[in-house]
Design a protein around this motif. Sequence first.
Motif, PDB file in Angstrom:
ATOM      1  N   ILE A  52      -4.496  -2.298   9.603  1.00 34.84           N
ATOM      2  CA  ILE A  52      -5.813  -2.752  10.101  1.00 34.84           C
ATOM      3  C   ILE A  52      -6.951  -2.135   9.287  1.00 34.84           C
ATOM      4  O   ILE A  52      -7.998  -2.760   9.130  1.00 34.84           O
ATOM      5  N   LYS A  53      -6.721  -0.940   8.723  1.00 32.35           N
ATOM      6  CA  LYS A  53      -7.773  -0.366   7.868  1.00 32.35           C
ATOM      7  C   LYS A  53      -7.899  -1.154   6.569  1.00 32.35           C
ATOM      8  O   LYS A  53      -8.990  -1.253   5.999  1.00 32.35           O
ATOM      9  N   CYS A  54      -6.791  -1.722   6.092  1.00 37.61           N
ATOM     10  CA  CYS A  54      -6.848  -2.596   4.904  1.00 37.61           C
ATOM     11  C   CYS A  54      -7.590  -3.891   5.239  1.00 37.61           C
ATOM     12  O   CYS A  54      -8.409  -4.369   4.448  1.00 37.61           O
ATOM     13  N   ILE A  55      -7.294  -4.459   6.414  1.00 42.09           N
ATOM     14  CA  ILE A  55      -7.974  -5.702   6.817  1.00 42.09           C
ATOM     15  C   ILE A  55      -9.477  -5.462   6.949  1.00 42.09           C
ATOM     16  O   ILE A  55     -10.298  -6.269   6.530  1.00 42.09           O
ATOM     17  N   LEU A  56      -9.817  -4.303   7.481  1.00 43.59           N
ATOM     18  CA  LEU A  56     -11.219  -3.960   7.697  1.00 43.59           C
ATOM     19  C   LEU A  56     -11.938  -3.600   6.389  1.00 43.59           C
ATOM     20  O   LEU A  56     -13.168  -3.587   6.323  1.00 43.59           O
ATOM     21  N   GLY A  57     -11.166  -3.300   5.335  1.00 43.43           N
ATOM     22  CA  GLY A  57     -11.777  -2.912   4.066  1.00 43.43           C
ATOM     23  C   GLY A  57     -12.056  -1.428   3.977  1.00 43.43           C
ATOM     24  O   GLY A  57     -12.744  -0.975   3.060  1.00 43.43           O
ATOM     25  N   LYS A 107       0.858  -1.189   0.000  1.00 41.29           N
ATOM     26  CA  LYS A 107       0.000   0.000   0.000  1.00 41.29           C
ATOM     27  C   LYS A 107       0.887   1.229   0.000  1.00 41.29           C
ATOM     28  O   LYS A 107       1.806   1.337   0.808  1.00 41.29           O
ATOM     29  N   ARG A 108       0.616   2.146  -0.914  1.00 37.84           N
ATOM     30  CA  ARG A 108       1.373   3.392  -0.927  1.00 37.84           C
ATOM     31  C   ARG A 108       0.428   4.573  -1.045  1.00 37.84           C
ATOM     32  O   ARG A 108      -0.683   4.453  -1.562  1.00 37.84           O
ATOM     33  N   PHE A 109       0.855   5.713  -0.518  1.00 39.20           N
ATOM     34  CA  PHE A 109       0.109   6.961  -0.666  1.00 39.20           C
ATOM     35  C   PHE A 109       1.019   7.911  -1.444  1.00 39.20           C
ATOM     36  O   PHE A 109       1.997   8.411  -0.892  1.00 39.20           O
ATOM     37  N   GLY A 110       0.704   8.120  -2.722  1.00 43.40           N
ATOM     38  CA  GLY A 110       1.589   8.911  -3.576  1.00 43.40           C
ATOM     39  C   GLY A 110       2.941   8.229  -3.640  1.00 43.40           C
ATOM     40  O   GLY A 110       3.023   7.010  -3.848  1.00 43.40           O
ATOM     41  N   PRO A 111       4.017   8.976  -3.414  1.00 42.19           N
ATOM     42  CA  PRO A 111       5.343   8.355  -3.482  1.00 42.19           C
ATOM     43  C   PRO A 111       5.705   7.571  -2.216  1.00 42.19           C
ATOM     44  O   PRO A 111       6.692   6.843  -2.202  1.00 42.19           O
ATOM     45  N   LYS A 112       4.920   7.739  -1.140  1.00 43.25           N
ATOM     46  CA  LYS A 112       5.290   7.121   0.142  1.00 43.25           C
ATOM     47  C   LYS A 112       4.780   5.678   0.220  1.00 43.25           C
ATOM     48  O   LYS A 112       3.569   5.429   0.231  1.00 43.25           O
ATOM     49  N   VAL A 113       5.747   4.753   0.290  1.00 48.92           N
ATOM     50  CA  VAL A 113       5.390   3.333   0.433  1.00 48.92           C
ATOM     51  C   VAL A 113       5.153   3.052   1.914  1.00 48.92           C
ATOM     52  O   VAL A 113       6.037   3.250   2.745  1.00 48.92           O
ATOM     53  N   VAL A 114       3.952   2.610   2.259  1.00 47.61           N
ATOM     54  CA  VAL A 114       3.615   2.358   3.670  1.00 47.61           C
ATOM     55  C   VAL A 114       3.706   0.863   3.987  1.00 47.61           C
ATOM     56  O   VAL A 114       4.330   0.473   4.969  1.00 47.61           O
ATOM     57  N   LEU A 115       3.072   0.037   3.171  1.00 49.74           N
ATOM     58  CA  LEU A 115       3.171  -1.412   3.346  1.00 49.74           C
ATOM     59  C   LEU A 115       3.876  -1.983   2.118  1.00 49.74           C
ATOM     60  O   LEU A 115       3.494  -1.683   0.983  1.00 49.74           O
ATOM     61  N   ASP A 116       4.913  -2.793   2.373  1.00 48.23           N
ATOM     62  CA  ASP A 116       5.785  -3.211   1.265  1.00 48.23           C
ATOM     63  C   ASP A 116       5.938  -4.734   1.254  1.00 48.23           C
ATOM     64  O   ASP A 116       7.042  -5.255   1.312  1.00 48.23           O
ATOM     65  N   SER A 119      -1.667   1.332  11.533  1.00 46.75           N
ATOM     66  CA  SER A 119      -3.078   1.692  11.366  1.00 46.75           C
ATOM     67  C   SER A 119      -3.558   1.410   9.949  1.00 46.75           C
ATOM     68  O   SER A 119      -4.703   0.990   9.743  1.00 46.75           O
ATOM     69  N   VAL A 120      -2.675   1.649   8.978  1.00 46.27           N
ATOM     70  CA  VAL A 120      -3.029   1.374   7.571  1.00 46.27           C
ATOM     71  C   VAL A 120      -3.312  -0.114   7.398  1.00 46.27           C
ATOM     72  O   VAL A 120      -4.265  -0.503   6.710  1.00 46.27           O
ATOM     73  N   ALA A 123       9.458  -0.700   8.273  1.00 45.70           N
ATOM     74  CA  ALA A 123       9.688  -0.369   6.866  1.00 45.70           C
ATOM     75  C   ALA A 123       8.717  -1.122   5.946  1.00 45.70           C
ATOM     76  O   ALA A 123       9.086  -1.601   4.875  1.00 45.70           O
ATOM     77  N   GLY A 124       7.481  -1.227   6.393  1.00 45.02           N
ATOM     78  CA  GLY A 124       6.435  -1.802   5.537  1.00 45.02           C
ATOM     79  C   GLY A 124       6.405  -3.313   5.498  1.00 45.02           C
ATOM     80  O   GLY A 124       5.644  -3.893   4.729  1.00 45.02           O
ATOM     81  N   ARG A 125       7.237  -3.989   6.316  1.00 42.09           N
ATOM     82  CA  ARG A 125       7.269  -5.463   6.315  1.00 42.09           C
ATOM     83  C   ARG A 125       7.219  -5.999   7.735  1.00 42.09           C
ATOM     84  O   ARG A 125       7.639  -5.314   8.671  1.00 42.09           O
ATOM     85  N   ILE A 126       6.764  -7.228   7.879  1.00 40.09           N
ATOM     86  CA  ILE A 126       6.839  -7.904   9.166  1.00 40.09           C
ATOM     87  C   ILE A 126       8.265  -8.464   9.280  1.00 40.09           C
ATOM     88  O   ILE A 126       8.664  -9.342   8.505  1.00 40.09           O
TER      89      ILE A 126
END
Lengths: 252, 265
Positions: free
Chosen positions: A46-51, A11-20, A43-44, A214-217
Motif C-alpha cells: 500500500i505504501k507503493c500504491i500511495l507513492g 520491491k526489495r530491501f537489500g537482499p530481502k525480496v518483499v514483493l515479487d 504494508s509495503v 511470498a511476494g505474490r498474490i
Amino acid sequence: MPAIRVRGVHKRFGPKVVLDGVDLDIGDGGSLVVIGGSGTGKSVLIKCILGLLAVDRGSITVDGVEVAGLRGSALAAHQAKFGMLFQGGALFDSLPVWRNVSFALPRRDGSARLRAAAIDNLARVGLGPDVADLRPSELSGGMQKRVALARAIAVRPAIVLFDEPTTGLDPIMADVINDLIVELVRDLKITALTITHDMASARKIADAIAMLYAGRIVWQGPRAMIDTSGNAYVDQFVNGRADGPIKMLKTA
Amino acid sequence: MTVAHDLVGVLRAIGRFVLGGLASIGRVVLFAAKAIGHAVVPPYYPARLAEQLIVIGWFSLPVVGLTALFTGAALAQQIFIGGSRFNAAATVPAVTVIGIVRELGPVLGGLMVAGRVSSAMAAELGTMRVTEQIDALTTLRTDPFRYLIGPRVLAATLVMPLLVLVSNVIGVLGGYALATTRLGFNAGNYLDRTIAFLHTDDVVSSLVKAAVFGFIVALMGCYHGFHSNGGAAGVGRATTNAVVSAFILILMSNLVITVIVFGGK
C-alpha cells in the motif's frame, strides 16, 4: 477500468525480496481486502500504491495514471486522491482531536468552520463533540482508531487505504470499527483497499479478497468463495492451521 | 599471496569506509539544500515557525545565560591569575570580552543549544517517523519537509544570533561582577575598557557563528530524526547521533569561520 491496477510489481530491501511480481485489480467503488501473514509485504504494497515507496519494477496505475516517476506536485495530486487509516492511528500527539481530524482541510476556512467540520466527521464515527478538545493520548485505543478514521475521510477521498484497522482492539471494538468502515465505504461511495490478517474483519469489510504470500498474490476472488477457494495457502490461512504449505519457524 | 590478499582486504575496507563517508556527506548536503528550499519558499507555516522560535530561543535562554554567566566569571578569574604573572592583570576586561564574544559565547551557546535542541528534534521527529506520523502528513496533503523541517531550520538560524547576543552580554557581566567584587577593579573603568576593546568585526563574527551553529543544530536534529528507523532503539540512536554530529560540526565550523575572519590579522 479498475481504480487501481497493479502489474508485476517488484520491491526489495537489500537482499530481502518483499514483493515479487504482484498483480492486483481494485474496481471503482469496490472494497478489496488483502490478507496475508505478518511480514509478507502488505504494508509495503500500500505504501507503493500511495507513492511513499518507489517500486523496483512493474506498474501501478491509479485512475489510469502511472504512479512510478511521479514527482512534486504530480505526486502530491496523486496522494490527494487517498485517505489512509494507519495501523497505530498515527494521530499527531501535539494537536487536539479536532485539529487532527481537520488537518487536511483548507486553512482558509477558519478555525470555527474547521472545528465544526471536525465535529461533523467525529459524529460519523460515533464520537461526540466532547472528545474534540482532548489530546490523542487521552483516548482509548478504540477511540484513537475512530478519530483516525474520521481524519482519513474528512476530505472525502476517492480511495481509502486501511492498514490493519482492527489490530490491537478487543473483538467487540474491532467489530464496531469494521461496521464503521462498511458504512463509510457504502455511504461515501469510496473505493477501499484494506490489508489485514484478521479474518473476521476481512469477511465483514470485503467485496473481494486477495491473498499475498511470498511476494505474490496467490489467490484472488469474491468474499463468498474464501472458504471454498480450493487454494491450499488460503485454506491454511483462513483456518489458522500450523500445518500446510505456509511454513513458520516454531523456534526463534 | 596471503600478504597480498590481506592488503586487498584492508584497501577494500578503507574504500568502503571512504565511499560510505562521502555518501553520508552527500545525503546531508542534499537534505540541507532541500531544508533551505522549503524554509524560504512559500507556502509558510507561520504558527509552526513562531512555536519553534519560542522552543529554541526562549526556552534555551536560561541554560545558555547561566553557561555564559559562569564562564565569563571563571574566564575573568583565570585571566587575572595568568596576567598577574607578567604584570598584565589589567587586561582582564579586554581579554574577557574578546574571549566571550569571539569564541566562548557562540561556541558554548551552540553546544548547549545542540545538547538541548538537536536531541529534542531528533527524538520528536524520530518518534513521528516510527509511529508513521510523517507518512500520515503526506496522506493529509502536507509536505513533511515544509511542515516539520523548514520551520525548525529557519527558526534555529534566526534565533541563535539573538540568543548569543544576550549570552555575550551576560558573559561579560559575569566577568564584570567577579572582577569588581573580588579582584578590585573599578566598575566604571572595567566597562570603559570592555567597550573600548570590542570591535565591530568581533560582534559580527560572533553573530555569523551563531547563525551557522543554529543551522547546524536544527539540521542535525532534523536529519537524524527524519531518517530514524528501528523503533525505540532507532530513536535513541538518532538522538545520540544528532547531538554528537552537531557538536563536531559546530567545533569544526567554528575553526573555519575563525580562520577566515581572523586568520589574516
